[in-house]
Design a protein around this motif. Structure first.
Motif, PDB file in Angstrom:
ATOM      1  N   THR A 227       0.186  -0.824   0.045  1.00 29.98           N
ATOM      2  CA  THR A 227      -0.145  -0.025   0.172  1.00 29.98           C
ATOM      3  C   THR A 227       0.963   0.766  -0.061  1.00 29.98           C
ATOM      4  O   THR A 227       1.864   1.141   0.137  1.00 29.98           O
ATOM      5  CB  THR A 227      -1.257   0.342   0.842  1.00 29.98           C
ATOM      6  N   PHE A 228       0.167   2.273  -0.528  1.00 27.08           N
ATOM      7  CA  PHE A 228       0.830   2.970  -0.686  1.00 27.08           C
ATOM      8  C   PHE A 228       0.399   4.303   0.030  1.00 27.08           C
ATOM      9  O   PHE A 228      -1.061   4.934   0.005  1.00 27.08           O
ATOM     10  CB  PHE A 228       1.716   4.146  -2.337  1.00 27.08           C
ATOM     11  N   CYS A 229       1.197   5.463   0.616  1.00 25.22           N
ATOM     12  CA  CYS A 229       0.442   6.218   1.317  1.00 25.22           C
ATOM     13  C   CYS A 229       1.119   7.644   0.864  1.00 25.22           C
ATOM     14  O   CYS A 229       1.077   8.019  -0.201  1.00 25.22           O
ATOM     15  CB  CYS A 229       0.983   6.788   2.861  1.00 25.22           C
ATOM     16  N   ILE A 230      -0.396   9.064   0.681  1.00 24.18           N
ATOM     17  CA  ILE A 230      -0.783  10.309   0.420  1.00 24.18           C
ATOM     18  C   ILE A 230      -1.214  10.666   1.569  1.00 24.18           C
ATOM     19  O   ILE A 230      -2.139  10.893   2.360  1.00 24.18           O
ATOM     20  CB  ILE A 230      -1.793  10.299  -0.913  1.00 24.18           C
ATOM     21  N   HIS A 231      -0.594  12.341   1.659  1.00 25.65           N
ATOM     22  CA  HIS A 231      -1.334  12.584   2.997  1.00 25.65           C
ATOM     23  C   HIS A 231      -2.045  13.874   2.683  1.00 25.65           C
ATOM     24  O   HIS A 231      -1.257  14.913   1.733  1.00 25.65           O
ATOM     25  CB  HIS A 231       0.437  14.062   3.658  1.00 25.65           C
ATOM     26  N   ALA A 232      -3.453  13.663   2.816  1.00 24.29           N
ATOM     27  CA  ALA A 232      -4.311  14.518   2.875  1.00 24.29           C
ATOM     28  C   ALA A 232      -4.438  15.957   3.036  1.00 24.29           C
ATOM     29  O   ALA A 232      -5.262  16.798   2.531  1.00 24.29           O
ATOM     30  CB  ALA A 232      -5.636  13.522   2.715  1.00 24.29           C
ATOM     31  N   ASP A 233      -3.988  16.028   3.844  1.00 26.01           N
ATOM     32  CA  ASP A 233      -3.266  17.437   4.874  1.00 26.01           C
ATOM     33  C   ASP A 233      -2.760  18.001   3.435  1.00 26.01           C
ATOM     34  O   ASP A 233      -2.610  20.064   3.976  1.00 26.01           O
ATOM     35  CB  ASP A 233      -3.123  17.841   6.152  1.00 26.01           C
ATOM     36  N   GLU A 234      -1.775  17.846   2.848  1.00 24.67           N
ATOM     37  CA  GLU A 234      -1.420  18.764   1.806  1.00 24.67           C
ATOM     38  C   GLU A 234      -1.577  19.300   0.801  1.00 24.67           C
ATOM     39  O   GLU A 234      -2.915  18.384   0.672  1.00 24.67           O
ATOM     40  CB  GLU A 234      -0.390  17.917   1.082  1.00 24.67           C
ATOM     41  N   PRO A 235      -2.016  20.609   0.303  1.00 24.70           N
ATOM     42  CA  PRO A 235      -2.389  20.664  -0.882  1.00 24.70           C
ATOM     43  C   PRO A 235      -2.562  19.622  -1.965  1.00 24.70           C
ATOM     44  O   PRO A 235      -3.326  20.148  -2.963  1.00 24.70           O
ATOM     45  CB  PRO A 235      -2.067  22.489  -0.856  1.00 24.70           C
ATOM     46  N   SER A 236      -1.289  19.490  -2.267  1.00 26.97           N
ATOM     47  CA  SER A 236      -1.443  18.824  -3.256  1.00 26.97           C
ATOM     48  C   SER A 236      -1.990  17.253  -3.534  1.00 26.97           C
ATOM     49  O   SER A 236      -1.463  17.009  -3.959  1.00 26.97           O
ATOM     50  CB  SER A 236       0.564  18.961  -4.004  1.00 26.97           C
ATOM     51  N   ALA A 237      -2.402  17.002  -2.656  1.00 26.60           N
ATOM     52  CA  ALA A 237      -3.041  15.760  -2.429  1.00 26.60           C
ATOM     53  C   ALA A 237      -3.526  14.843  -3.353  1.00 26.60           C
ATOM     54  O   ALA A 237      -3.291  13.756  -3.677  1.00 26.60           O
ATOM     55  CB  ALA A 237      -3.604  15.738  -0.883  1.00 26.60           C
ATOM     56  N   ALA A 238      -4.880  15.617  -3.280  1.00 23.64           N
ATOM     57  CA  ALA A 238      -6.204  15.865  -5.051  1.00 23.64           C
ATOM     58  C   ALA A 238      -5.084  15.295  -6.051  1.00 23.64           C
ATOM     59  O   ALA A 238      -5.211  13.864  -6.731  1.00 23.64           O
ATOM     60  CB  ALA A 238      -7.156  16.192  -5.078  1.00 23.64           C
ATOM     61  N   ALA A 239      -4.209  16.048  -6.558  1.00 23.18           N
ATOM     62  CA  ALA A 239      -3.335  16.112  -7.649  1.00 23.18           C
ATOM     63  C   ALA A 239      -2.421  14.847  -7.798  1.00 23.18           C
ATOM     64  O   ALA A 239      -2.469  14.083  -8.630  1.00 23.18           O
ATOM     65  CB  ALA A 239      -2.790  17.203  -8.187  1.00 23.18           C
TER      66      ALA A 239
END
Length: 254
Positions: free
Chosen positions: A219-231
């Protein structure tokens, strides 16, 4: 090959909004939901579970230190038994709110400083594993690749998902680069996607200097609190699919 994309979600609380969960959720397969200690509150937790269900995303507890002001990223010295009960407490809260939706919690991923300490401190990793097992022996322990947590999960009889980071750089020894370094967080969606595909295909971590460190990656994590998260999430998912890799939830029900 199946790979999960997870993100830390539900980190708003009260009048304070953090991250854009609505924009990120459609692009991930597993949601690590804050449980009210480092972030989140009962209303946010309930709504985030509902949002995950709406998008077919598996639900995971994201327990951390009781540290709203520091967002759970400060080291708090605690006895292992305190950590164990703190973890069980937070999982239980999310389990109850998920049950009110007719849903269940599938996995647990520690947050912030708690996760960082448990990466290399065996007694903390063991305490987290005991806390997870008390809440459910079928809960999947989402644990950093090459960490004490992967060992602790196995010894506790818990299923484990080895986690790498799509939006963080690694040192050549496989350790995460700390946020105090300007280049630690990767906000370029194209770079994140390119690295993620390599790590998934080669089952390795890719260090900032290009070094490959062999490890299982689930699994890979993306930090959703970053402004770039959705992109970042959108491009990472598209790149995995284009490479012939299925994006699936972290769940014991596959």
């Amino acid at each position: 090959m199946k790979i999960s994309i997870n993100a830390d979600m539900g980190e708003s609380f009260g009048a304070y909004k953090l991250g854009d969960d609505g924009a990120v959720m459609p692009h991930i397969s597993s949601a690590n939901i804050a449980c009210g200690m480092h972030a989140g509150d009962p209303v946010v937790m309930y709504r985030t579970v509902g949002l995950a269900l709406e998008h077919g995303v598996s639900i995971g507890a994201h327990p951390g230190f009781s540290d709203l002001q520091g967002f759970g990223r400060r080291h708090i010295t605690m006895d292992p038994s305190e950590i164990e009960y703190l973890v069980t407490y937070q999982i239980g809260a999310l389990q109850a709110l998920s049950a009110s939706h007719g849903a269940r919690v599938d996995f647990v991923k520690p947050h912030g400083a708690l996760n960082n300490i448990a990466h290399h401190t065996g007694e903390v990793a063991d305490a987290i594993a005991r806390g997870i097992r008390a809440a459910g022996r079928d809960l999947i322990f989402v644990a950093n690749c090459l960490s004490e947590m992967t060992r602790a999960a196995g010894e506790a009889g818990l299923p484990v998902a080895h986690e790498a980071y799509a939006d963080r750089h690694y040192f050549p020894d496989g350790q995460l680069m700390p946020r105090s370094k300007n280049s630690a967080v990767i906000r370029d969606p194209e770079l994140s996607a390119k690295r993620t595909v390599v790590m998934a295909q080669e089952q390795c971590l890719v260090a900032i200097d290009g070094t490959r460190i062999s490890t299982p990656v689930d699994t890979f994590c993306i930090h959703a609190d970053e402004p770039s998260a959705a992109a970042v999430a959108r491009q990472v998912r598209a790149a995995l699919v284009d490479a012939g890799i299925s994006v699936a939830p972290v769940t014991g029900r596959n």
